[in-house]
Design a protein around this motif. Structure first.
Motif, PDB file in Angstrom:
ATOM      1  N   UNK A  65       1.011  -1.010  -0.126  1.00 53.25           N
ATOM      2  CA  UNK A  65      -0.139   0.355   0.130  1.00 53.25           C
ATOM      3  C   UNK A  65       0.761   0.987  -0.211  1.00 53.25           C
ATOM      4  N   UNK A  66       1.886   0.891   1.384  1.00 48.69           N
ATOM      5  CA  UNK A  66       2.814   2.820   1.043  1.00 48.69           C
ATOM      6  C   UNK A  66       3.515   2.784  -0.359  1.00 48.69           C
ATOM      7  N   UNK A  67       4.187   1.492  -1.129  1.00 46.67           N
ATOM      8  CA  UNK A  67       4.745   1.484  -2.054  1.00 46.67           C
ATOM      9  C   UNK A  67       3.665   2.562  -3.596  1.00 46.67           C
ATOM     10  N   UNK A  68       2.694   2.281  -3.120  1.00 48.51           N
ATOM     11  CA  UNK A  68       1.002   2.175  -3.889  1.00 48.51           C
ATOM     12  C   UNK A  68       1.344   3.973  -4.091  1.00 48.51           C
ATOM     13  N   UNK A  69       1.843   4.745  -2.810  1.00 46.86           N
ATOM     14  CA  UNK A  69       0.922   6.258  -1.936  1.00 46.86           C
ATOM     15  C   UNK A  69      -0.115   5.676  -1.633  1.00 46.86           C
ATOM     16  N   UNK A  70      -0.495   4.578  -0.785  1.00 44.95           N
ATOM     17  CA  UNK A  70      -1.886   4.279  -0.126  1.00 44.95           C
ATOM     18  C   UNK A  70      -1.729   4.691   1.597  1.00 44.95           C
ATOM     19  N   UNK A  71      -2.780   4.950   1.772  1.00 46.83           N
ATOM     20  CA  UNK A  71      -2.360   5.049   3.077  1.00 46.83           C
ATOM     21  C   UNK A  71      -3.751   4.211   3.791  1.00 46.83           C
ATOM     22  N   UNK A  72      -3.078   3.134   5.060  1.00 51.66           N
ATOM     23  CA  UNK A  72      -3.820   2.296   5.162  1.00 51.66           C
ATOM     24  C   UNK A  72      -4.875   3.017   6.588  1.00 51.66           C
ATOM     25  N   UNK A  73      -6.269   2.885   6.505  1.00 53.92           N
ATOM     26  CA  UNK A  73      -6.092   4.187   7.892  1.00 53.92           C
ATOM     27  C   UNK A  73      -6.275   2.967   9.566  1.00 53.92           C
ATOM     28  N   UNK A  74      -5.120   1.947   9.167  1.00 52.78           N
ATOM     29  CA  UNK A  74      -5.348   0.687   9.931  1.00 52.78           C
ATOM     30  C   UNK A  74      -4.127   0.589  11.083  1.00 52.78           C
ATOM     31  N   UNK A  75      -3.510  -0.083  11.443  1.00 56.69           N
ATOM     32  CA  UNK A  75      -2.292  -0.291  12.021  1.00 56.69           C
ATOM     33  C   UNK A  75      -2.494  -1.708  11.729  1.00 56.69           C
ATOM     34  N   UNK A  76      -1.303  -2.312  11.681  1.00 56.40           N
ATOM     35  CA  UNK A  76      -0.730  -3.664  11.241  1.00 56.40           C
ATOM     36  C   UNK A  76      -1.383  -4.993  12.378  1.00 56.40           C
ATOM     37  N   UNK A  77      -1.477  -4.476  13.219  1.00 52.69           N
ATOM     38  CA  UNK A  77      -2.377  -4.464  14.614  1.00 52.69           C
ATOM     39  C   UNK A  77      -3.514  -5.323  14.166  1.00 52.69           C
ATOM     40  N   UNK A  78      -3.672  -4.332  13.954  1.00 50.77           N
ATOM     41  CA  UNK A  78      -5.690  -4.241  13.605  1.00 50.77           C
ATOM     42  C   UNK A  78      -5.696  -5.191  13.187  1.00 50.77           C
ATOM     43  N   UNK A  79      -4.811  -4.573  11.659  1.00 52.61           N
ATOM     44  CA  UNK A  79      -5.568  -5.883  10.673  1.00 52.61           C
ATOM     45  C   UNK A  79      -4.700  -7.274  10.939  1.00 52.61           C
ATOM     46  N   UNK A  80      -3.870  -7.551  11.966  1.00 51.26           N
ATOM     47  CA  UNK A  80      -3.997  -8.774  12.121  1.00 51.26           C
ATOM     48  C   UNK A  80      -5.110  -9.196  13.317  1.00 51.26           C
ATOM     49  N   UNK A  81      -5.580  -9.082  13.834  1.00 48.34           N
ATOM     50  CA  UNK A  81      -7.143  -8.713  14.420  1.00 48.34           C
ATOM     51  C   UNK A  81      -8.118  -9.240  13.717  1.00 48.34           C
ATOM     52  N   UNK A  82      -8.640  -8.142  12.522  1.00 46.20           N
ATOM     53  CA  UNK A  82      -9.618  -8.771  11.603  1.00 46.20           C
ATOM     54  C   UNK A  82      -8.600  -9.440  11.081  1.00 46.20           C
ATOM     55  N   UNK A  83      -8.277 -10.040  10.628  1.00 47.14           N
ATOM     56  CA  UNK A  83      -8.365 -10.871  10.123  1.00 47.14           C
ATOM     57  C   UNK A  83      -8.661 -12.587  11.008  1.00 47.14           C
ATOM     58  N   UNK A  84      -8.229 -12.088  11.890  1.00 47.62           N
ATOM     59  CA  UNK A  84      -8.764 -14.028  12.670  1.00 47.62           C
ATOM     60  C   UNK A  84      -9.646 -13.785  13.360  1.00 47.62           C
ATOM     61  N   UNK A  85     -10.618 -11.757  13.435  1.00 50.71           N
ATOM     62  CA  UNK A  85     -12.128 -11.976  13.653  1.00 50.71           C
ATOM     63  C   UNK A  85     -12.771 -13.055  12.409  1.00 50.71           C
ATOM     64  N   UNK A  86     -12.556 -12.245  11.911  1.00 51.74           N
ATOM     65  CA  UNK A  86     -12.870 -12.883   9.589  1.00 51.74           C
ATOM     66  C   UNK A  86     -12.766 -14.170   9.923  1.00 51.74           C
ATOM     67  N   UNK A  87     -11.900 -14.666  10.566  1.00 49.92           N
ATOM     68  CA  UNK A  87     -12.123 -16.364  10.317  1.00 49.92           C
ATOM     69  C   UNK A  87     -12.376 -16.724  11.393  1.00 49.92           C
ATOM     70  N   UNK A  88     -12.727 -16.421  12.571  1.00 51.14           N
ATOM     71  CA  UNK A  88     -13.596 -16.933  13.366  1.00 51.14           C
ATOM     72  C   UNK A  88     -15.109 -16.806  13.287  1.00 51.14           C
ATOM     73  N   UNK A  89     -15.217 -15.588  13.180  1.00 46.57           N
ATOM     74  CA  UNK A  89     -17.002 -15.432  12.601  1.00 46.57           C
ATOM     75  C   UNK A  89     -17.152 -16.614  11.687  1.00 46.57           C
ATOM     76  N   UNK A  90     -16.219 -16.488  10.332  1.00 50.71           N
ATOM     77  CA  UNK A  90     -16.876 -17.817   9.235  1.00 50.71           C
ATOM     78  C   UNK A  90     -16.470 -19.175   9.304  1.00 50.71           C
ATOM     79  N   UNK A  91     -15.817 -19.295  11.190  1.00 52.61           N
ATOM     80  CA  UNK A  91     -15.628 -20.131  11.690  1.00 52.61           C
ATOM     81  C   UNK A  91     -14.497 -21.835  10.571  1.00 52.61           C
ATOM     82  N   UNK A  92     -13.514 -20.767   9.721  1.00 50.59           N
ATOM     83  CA  UNK A  92     -12.707 -21.188   8.664  1.00 50.59           C
ATOM     84  C   UNK A  92     -11.767 -22.074   9.864  1.00 50.59           C
ATOM     85  N   UNK A  93     -11.857 -23.293   9.426  1.00 52.95           N
ATOM     86  CA  UNK A  93     -10.701 -24.334  10.386  1.00 52.95           C
ATOM     87  C   UNK A  93      -9.421 -24.580   9.006  1.00 52.95           C
TER      88      UNK A  93
END
Ligand code: PMP
Length: 299
Positions: A65-93
């Motif tokens: 994103x940074x290389x493409x001049x795009x500023x993601x409005x979250x932190x790396x930690x936020x997105x790590x948690x969001x990925x985990x939350x999404x996996x859990x919400x969808x019961x993905x094993x």
């Protein structure tokens, strides 16, 4: 035959900060990303309910994103948690995770300085069907007519949408002519990578792989180099010319999706998947299991 269309599945997608119904997700036709390829994404795998090398993937997403001049409005930690939350919400094993960030529809033109940067995360079941005997037969690749571009012509070390135009073209041609995938040379005529995976070769017990100076230095690639070292194999990263393929005995691809996949043919060159490939396939499959990654981190 295509499977169930991706816009008609059940589940929940993380979209700009909230988990929303899968079917309710929309994207306006005047999104900058659709017209100008201003999108960066990741491909991650879930093994036993846990995303393998999650933070490395999230960091790469932010780098792209940074290389493409795009500023993601979250932190790396936020997105790590969001990925985990999404996996859990969808019961993905055992599945796949696709985070993507893109420029929205606030501006329509090459310049989009003030366009909003969106971020969504989708996930779906995608077990790794692993039959070593079947996989050891190897897949067949053709030589792509497309070349990986020079570093000063495109941001080549990112995982961004624009880089996949030639991958889709190469893969379509391969599939139409009975091959599984296609190997691309780079702008200098050196061996680079397949359409969504890195490549390794073996000769006289030594592993050779192209230096990633104009293509993605895959997370699986780095993991396999680490595992090969731990097994005592020598790994040489260097420029590899296509004619050299005549002298290699084994070949395999690495990537989040393909894991370690043996190759039996690239164009006119043949390979016989052997014991080094088999060992690395096996070590990789052990490494991705939730327990072993925690052990490696503690080492
Ligand atoms: N090259 C390309 C073009 C890819 O799309 C991928 C898959 N992300 C790779 C290499 C391998 O990268 P990784 O091991 O991080 O999945």
């Amino acid at each position: 035959m295509p499977g169930e269309p991706f816009d008609q599945r059940d589940g929940r997608i993380w979209y700009d900060g909230n988990l929303v119904e899968w079917s309710g997700v929309t994207l306006h036709v005047l999104s900058h990303a659709l017209h100008y390829a201003s999108a960066v994404f990741e491909g991650e795998r879930v093994y036993g309910g846990r995303i393998f090398k999650l933070t490395e993937h999230t960091r790469r997403l932010f780098h792209s994103a940074k290389t493409l001049d795009m500023k993601i409005p979250y932190s790396v930690e936020d997105i790590d948690s969001a990925c985990e939350e999404t996996v859990q919400a969808n019961n993905i094993v055992d599945g796949y995770v696709r985070p993507i960030a893109w420029r929205g529809s606030e501006m329509m033109g090459v310049s989009a300085q003030d366009a909003f940067i969106h971020l969504a995360i989708a996930t779906w079941e995608w077990p790794s069907y692993f039959d070593p005997a079947e996989r050891l037969k190897g897949i067949r690749l053709m030589m792509s007519p497309w070349r990986r571009p020079a570093p000063d012509t495109i941001p080549c070390d990112t995982k961004s949408a624009g880089l996949y135009m030639i991958c889709t073209l190469s893969k379509h041609e391969a599939e139409r002519t009975g091959y599984a995938d296609s190997l691309m040379l780079d702008y200098r005529g050196q061996v680079s990578e397949a359409t969504g995976a890195n490549v390794f070769f073996i000769r006289d017990g030594v592993i050779h792989t192209p230096t990633p100076d104009c293509f993605l230095d895959g997370i699986t690639r780095r993991t396999v180099i680490y595992l090969a070292g731990r097994c005592g194999f020598e790994v040489v990263e260097r420029a590899i010319m296509p004619e050299e393929m005549a002298n290699f005995s084994e070949c395999f691809l690495t990537g989040t999706a393909v894991e370690v996949t043996p190759v039996s043919q690239i164009g006119e060159y043949s390979f016989t998947p052997g014991c080094i490939t088999e060992t690395l396939m096996d070590k990789y499959l052990t490494e991705v299991q939730p327990e072993s990654d925690a052990t490696a981190a503690a080492e």
